[in-house]
Design a protein around this motif. Structure first.
Motif, PDB file in Angstrom:
ATOM      1  N   ARG A  89      -3.623  -7.758 -15.786  1.00 49.84           N
ATOM      2  CA  ARG A  89      -3.866  -7.952 -14.402  1.00 49.84           C
ATOM      3  C   ARG A  89      -4.049  -9.431 -14.202  1.00 49.84           C
ATOM      4  NH1 ARG A  89      -4.563  -4.465  -9.892  1.00 49.84           N
ATOM      5  NH2 ARG A  89      -5.180  -5.659  -8.154  1.00 49.84           N
ATOM      6  N   SER A  93      -3.021   1.575 -11.589  1.00 49.21           N
ATOM      7  CA  SER A  93      -2.272   0.136 -11.413  1.00 49.21           C
ATOM      8  C   SER A  93      -2.448  -0.518 -12.920  1.00 49.21           C
ATOM      9  CB  SER A  93      -2.654  -0.309 -10.250  1.00 49.21           C
ATOM     10  OG  SER A  93      -4.024  -0.492 -10.243  1.00 49.21           O
ATOM     11  N   GLY A  94      -1.891  -1.558 -13.039  1.00 48.14           N
ATOM     12  CA  GLY A  94      -1.976  -2.417 -14.021  1.00 48.14           C
ATOM     13  C   GLY A  94      -3.434  -3.060 -14.069  1.00 48.14           C
ATOM     14  N   ASP A  95      -4.046  -2.942 -15.054  1.00 43.20           N
ATOM     15  CA  ASP A  95      -5.466  -3.509 -15.470  1.00 43.20           C
ATOM     16  C   ASP A  95      -5.531  -4.480 -16.578  1.00 43.20           C
ATOM     17  OD1 ASP A  95      -4.851  -1.240 -17.124  1.00 43.20           O
ATOM     18  OD2 ASP A  95      -5.716  -0.034 -15.564  1.00 43.20           O
ATOM     19  N   ARG A  98      -1.572 -11.878 -12.504  1.00 44.35           N
ATOM     20  CA  ARG A  98      -1.585 -12.446 -10.988  1.00 44.35           C
ATOM     21  C   ARG A  98      -1.890 -14.298 -11.102  1.00 44.35           C
ATOM     22  NH1 ARG A  98      -2.862  -9.897  -6.926  1.00 44.35           N
ATOM     23  NH2 ARG A  98      -3.553  -7.903  -7.910  1.00 44.35           N
ATOM     24  N   GLU A 153       3.341  -8.717  -4.135  1.00 42.52           N
ATOM     25  CA  GLU A 153       3.179  -7.676  -5.049  1.00 42.52           C
ATOM     26  C   GLU A 153       3.805  -6.359  -4.972  1.00 42.52           C
ATOM     27  OE1 GLU A 153       2.096  -6.925  -7.650  1.00 42.52           O
ATOM     28  OE2 GLU A 153       1.026  -8.168  -8.864  1.00 42.52           O
ATOM     29  N   HIS A 154       3.594  -5.507  -5.900  1.00 41.08           N
ATOM     30  CA  HIS A 154       3.761  -4.271  -5.759  1.00 41.08           C
ATOM     31  C   HIS A 154       2.625  -3.626  -4.802  1.00 41.08           C
ATOM     32  CE1 HIS A 154       4.153   0.174  -6.823  1.00 41.08           C
ATOM     33  NE2 HIS A 154       5.158  -0.182  -7.226  1.00 41.08           N
ATOM     34  N   GLN A 181       1.028  -0.950  -4.927  1.00 45.26           N
ATOM     35  CA  GLN A 181      -0.147  -0.185  -5.569  1.00 45.26           C
ATOM     36  C   GLN A 181      -0.866  -1.244  -6.331  1.00 45.26           C
ATOM     37  OE1 GLN A 181       2.170   2.576  -7.867  1.00 45.26           O
ATOM     38  NE2 GLN A 181       0.798   4.061  -7.108  1.00 45.26           N
ATOM     39  N   ARG A 182      -0.575  -2.622  -6.632  1.00 46.06           N
ATOM     40  CA  ARG A 182      -1.205  -3.395  -7.290  1.00 46.06           C
ATOM     41  C   ARG A 182      -1.869  -4.546  -6.261  1.00 46.06           C
ATOM     42  NH1 ARG A 182       2.212  -5.090 -12.720  1.00 46.06           N
ATOM     43  NH2 ARG A 182       3.450  -6.428 -11.175  1.00 46.06           N
ATOM     44  N   THR A 232      -4.341  -6.191  -3.741  1.00 51.28           N
ATOM     45  CA  THR A 232      -5.993  -6.012  -3.150  1.00 51.28           C
ATOM     46  C   THR A 232      -5.858  -5.623  -1.794  1.00 51.28           C
ATOM     47  OG1 THR A 232      -5.905  -8.317  -2.480  1.00 51.28           O
ATOM     48  CG2 THR A 232      -6.632  -7.744  -4.927  1.00 51.28           C
ATOM     49  N   ARG A 282       6.962  -4.636 -13.026  1.00 51.25           N
ATOM     50  CA  ARG A 282       6.262  -3.434 -13.109  1.00 51.25           C
ATOM     51  C   ARG A 282       7.539  -2.302 -13.844  1.00 51.25           C
ATOM     52  NH1 ARG A 282       2.862   0.382  -9.529  1.00 51.25           N
ATOM     53  NH2 ARG A 282       1.519   1.216 -11.169  1.00 51.25           N
TER      54      ARG A 282
END
Lengths: 418, 218, 300
Positions: C8, C3-5, C12, C44-45, C47-48, C50, A135
């Motif tokens: 994504r 967040s990244g969209d 992922r 994962e980060h 904020q990203r 689930t 990121r």
């Protein structure tokens, strides 16, 4: 497929040249490689215990590593000082050595990256910097900018000389229409590299010592003083030891660049000192710590005067007509400049930015053995990289290393004025 | 390679211009204020300020007094112990009380009710429960009382939202000697290990008679 | 919580493939604990992730704490309360420099005891000046307050325009919707750019491995807050979000023996903090830097 094969055979030939030579050359490689070992050992210790083994603290949170990084970014960017005359003005003298300058840029870039890497608390999370996978906080974070410009610059300085050398190796003399554009990008990139590194510091409004618009220009001028000075010293070694005919004009040219950059750098330093000391606001606290000491804390004072004295002496040696036509004086001036700028830009710029802290605490910084040994080894690694890159580059430039399928060598056109 | 010479001369200048322009654009981008700040500023306009004290309850004081054994007062101050309305020094039974409040202007019956010791007594003679002592204190300390009612003085307990429970005045202040007493602080931060202890010392701006400065050594 | 969209799915996917490949390698290597290590490595980060991934990650953290510390630590993931933005005010005429807030903060937030960290610095200031360079951070007196001095506790100001958030190269620190600037301890690479950027010295780095007293571990923890931290990451005050997001007051507020601290919701016009801001003369530290701190100082 054919070109891949050619590339592979080029690489293997170059590697063979890089690793072979006189027993002195091979001994030199072994010494450099051995000098890397204590750093690995020190880094292993740092990985075991964390950055607590360094002299850094919450008060002074960047130290010797980032100081060396800053200096080396300048050295890397300074290669542009030979790229501009070579490719923009087609100066044949500088053109004959420009690839060596780029080899130095590669070594400096690698060292700079290593210095940042060893400064990380979690180096294994480096992949978080990769866009998409990680990121990367671009364009907001200056650190993100620095990652991009540094890796881009390294790539540039690897690819362009690689292509040029491979062509020469194959005896390919066809025109390269893309080269002009690539060089243009490279020049912008070099200046951007160092400007971005300066912005990494000057963006911090919390640190008044760095938060000045003059920081970017000062970084450039000090880089254009220390980088060419280091190049000049390296060329001298290459000429004496490697037998590469570095034209006399190149030394003259670099000496002039160093002399001019040093003068501009000293003028800017004077301008900053005037502002800091004529009206000593709280923003001048770091400067007064650096130059005068702050309530008994004065560890950096002798260093900064040494640095200033060295730069002044180098400048005088380079501009005084009685002295500046002797190569020995020029070499001495360059050595003074390299060390002087290293102190000023490392110790003298990074560390005082943290002293006093934004909430008024004074805690002095002293590098530990771990930092010293590790820094030394990274420099040794850089020397090793430069040697390994310069050796085949010289061989190809001299025409001693050529592809077996290359046409009969044309009489060498450049670098024949020793 | 075949770029006209004049154009080539321009490369360094153009690059410098590009960098400066890029830097300026970037600086504008990252410093534009967030919309949240703006929204907050609008929400904070004085037109919607609550003027009335927020509803609150004061944590009961009596259980603590009972635990302490001093309440109910009537256990001693009953019919067998008639009130002597004459102002005099503190009787021996209350020897632990050092009345400093008021600088000699008060005595027991200034605040305690002469007829019913289980309550306090206001300036107009009105009874005030121990649990509502802020009403008594606020007769003189009216500015403090206003701060207390609105939350700038005193201490909220438990939760920042929902029911507002406040600590009573005497949970922090000794009613008979209300100023907060100096005491030993919790120790200072230790510096990060591996660094030698360095201390800041400097001359104070205003010289004050010091009682010996113990902070020279650590 | 942006967040990244776009990338994504592919990203992922890449992570999944990488993780699966490494997982297979681990299985063949038959190394116990290796797959946990991989999960942690590829985490994962925050904020990203689930919700399921967050749940798995929290469960793993709890297991690890049980192994490492021998204590059952609960790691929560309480979300910001809608319509709430936290603000803090401190009455400097009430602060007497007892450092009770410092002590409570260290205990509540599982701050490392050795090397020691503290989110709150109480500065002993000379009367008549607000010059921080004249402050004493390490005062040790038999009693405080000392004559001629006043006390200024400094901690994270949870700036609206936080320079630390801007400085982070990997977005490991960000401002939550309730205004609290948090750190994802599993994402921070430890470059300390935020420390250089912070004008209040509020960010602290774990130079060594944090140590906690086995009996003094706060077991009610938040994933972005007071859970025990790893070495080599930056941490900071979070306004005790593991408490305040449940309506409770921060530990420093609770510990303050003089009631100098006022905490509340800036968006609630009827809150105490709003009354203080509107009726008291307040100031903020280093306001000239335009960081918009949400920590105010006032006096009687």
């Amino acid at each position: 497929m054919d070109s891949l094969k050619a590339t592979l055979s080029f690489l293997s030939a170059a590697t063979r040249v890089a690793l072979s030579g006189s027993w002195r050359y091979r001994a030199w490689l072994v010494v450099c490689a051995l000098a890397c070992l204590p750093g690995m050992w020190a880094y292993w210790g740092q990985l075991q215990h964390g950055l607590v083994v360094t002299g850094m603290s919450d008060q002074v949170s960047w130290g010797a590593y980032i100081a060396n990084f800053t200096y080396l970014v300048g050295v890397a960017a300074a290669a542009v000082m030979l790229v501009i005359p070579s490719y923009v003005f087609h100066n044949e003298h500088t053109k004959s050595v420009v690839l060596l300058a780029e080899a130095l840029a590669v070594a400096a870039c690698m060292m700079a990256m290593l210095f940042v890497f060893v400064d990380l608390g979690h180096p294994e999370r480096g992949w978080h910097l990769i866009p998409m996978l990680g990121r990367l906080n671009w364009p907001t974070s200056l650190m993100a900018w620095d990652v991009i410009v540094l890796s881009g610059y390294l790539l540039f300085n690897l690819v362009v000389p690689f292509v040029l050398l491979r062509r020469r190796w194959r005896g390919d003399e066809s025109p390269m229409p893309w080269l002009g554009a690539a060089i243009g990008v490279g020049i912008v990139w070099a200046i951007a590299l160092h400007t971005v590194t300066a912005f990494l510091f000057s963006a911090n409004a919390a640190r008044p010592f760095w938060h000045t618009a003059l920081l970017g220009p000062r970084f450039l001028t000090s880089a254009f003083a220390s980088g060419p000075a280091l190049l000049l010293l390296a060329f001298r070694v290459v000429k004496d030891v490697g037998g590469f005919p570095v034209p006399r004009q190149v030394f003259r040219f670099l000496a002039v660049v160093v002399a001019v950059a040093l003068q501009v750098n000293l003028v800017m330093l004077g301008a900053e000192l005037f502002t800091e000391f004529y009206a000593p606001t709280e923003h001048g606290a770091s400067a007064s710590y650096l130059f005068l000491g702050h309530e008994g804390h004065a560890r950096l004072v002798p260093w900064i005067y040494t640095a200033a004295g060295m730069q002044l002496a180098a400048m005088v040696l380079l501009i005084a007509p009685a002295w500046n036509d002797r190569l020995r004086n020029i070499l001495l001036a360059c050595a003074l400049c390299v060390v002087g700028v290293w102190i000023e830009k490392g110790l003298g710029l990074i560390v005082p930015g943290f002293i006093p802290t934004p909430i008024g605490e004074v805690l002095e910084y002293v590098p530990t053995w771990t930092e010293t040994v590790l820094s030394f080894s990274i420099w040794a690694f850089g020397v090793l990289v430069f040697t390994l890159l310069a050796k085949p580059a010289i061989a190809i430039q001299l025409g001693t290393l050529r592809s077996p399928s290359a046409p009969v060598p044309a009489p060498p056109a450049d670098g024949e004025t020793p | 390679m075949n770029v006209p010479r004049r154009l080539r001369l321009l490369v360094p200048q153009l690059s410098a211009v590009a960098i400066v322009a890029g830097a300026v654009a970037f600086a504008f981008k990252v410093t534009s204020p967030t919309s949240q700040v703006e929204a907050e500023r609008e929400a904070a306009s004085p037109a919607v300020v609550a003027r009335k004290p927020l509803p609150f309850t004061v944590q009961a004081r009596l259980p603590q007094l009972e635990e302490h054994g001093t309440f109910p007062c009537k256990e001693c101050h009953d019919e067998s112990l008639p009130t002597d309305p004459k102002e005099r020094a503190m009787p021996e039974d209350h020897g632990d009380i050092d009345l400093k409040h008021g600088g000699g202007r008060f005595w027991c019956l200034t605040c305690h009710d002469a007829d019913n010791r289980d309550v306090l007594r206001g300036l107009k003679g009105q009874p005030i429960a121990f649990d509502e002592q802020f009403l008594l204190c606020g007769q003189c300390h009216f500015r403090r009382q206003r701060d207390f009612l609105f939350g700038a003085h005193g201490k909220r307990i438990g939760s920042w939202q929902g029911e507002r429970v406040l600590a009573p005045c005497t949970s922090c202040h000794d009613a008979h000697d209300p100023s907060i007493k100096p005491r030993k602080p919790y120790r200072a931060d230790r510096l990060r290990e591996g660094l030698r202890t360095e201390r800041r010392t400097h001359a104070p701006l205003i010289e004050t008679p010091s009682q010996g400065s113990p902070d020279e050594q650590r | 919580m942006s967040s990244g969209d776009g990338p994504r799915v592919s990203r992922r996917g890449v992570l999944k493939v990488l993780g699966a490949a490494c997982g297979t390698a681990a299985a063949t290597a038959c190394a116990p604990g290796y797959s946990e290590w991989l999960q942690r490595f590829f985490q994962e980060h925050y904020q990203r992730m689930t919700p399921e991934e967050v749940k798995d990650a929290l469960a793993r953290m709890e297991r690890e704490y049980q192994q490492q510390l021998g204590v059952e630590v609960r790691v929560k993931d309480s979300k910001p309360i809608p319509g709430v933005r936290f603000g803090y005010a401190l009455n400097i005429s009430k602060c007497k420099g007892y450092r009770e807030c410092v002590r409570a903060c260290i205990e509540e937030n599982n701050l490392s005891r050795d090397p020691e960290l503290a989110y709150i610095r109480v500065l002993e200031m000379d009367n008549g000046t607000l010059d921080l360079e004249r402050s004493d951070h390490y005062y040790e007196h038999e009693t405080v307050p000392q004559p001629g001095k006043f006390y200024l506790p400094v901690s994270c100001m949870q700036c609206d325009n936080a320079p630390c958030v801007k400085a982070c190269p990997v977005k490991a620190t960000w401002a939550e919707p309730d205004g609290v600037v948090v750190v994802d301890y599993d994402w921070c690479i430890g470059c300390r750019a935020c420390q250089a950027a912070c004008p209040y010295g509020a960010r602290h780095f774990n130079w060594g491995t944090p140590t906690l007293p086995p009996k003094g571990i706060q077991t009610d923890t938040h994933v972005l807050g007071n859970r025990p931290r790893p070495r080599g990451v930056v941490e900071k005050c979070t306004f005790c979000l593991h408490r305040t997001r449940e309506g409770r007051l921060p530990a420093c507020h609770e510990a303050c023996p003089t009631g100098a601290r006022v905490f509340g919701n800036l968006l609630d016009p009827a809150s105490e903090i709003r009354w203080v801001l509107e009726h008291k003369t307040v100031f903020r530290l280093k306001e000239g830097l335009k960081t918009e701190p949400k920590f105010w100082y006032y006096s009687d």
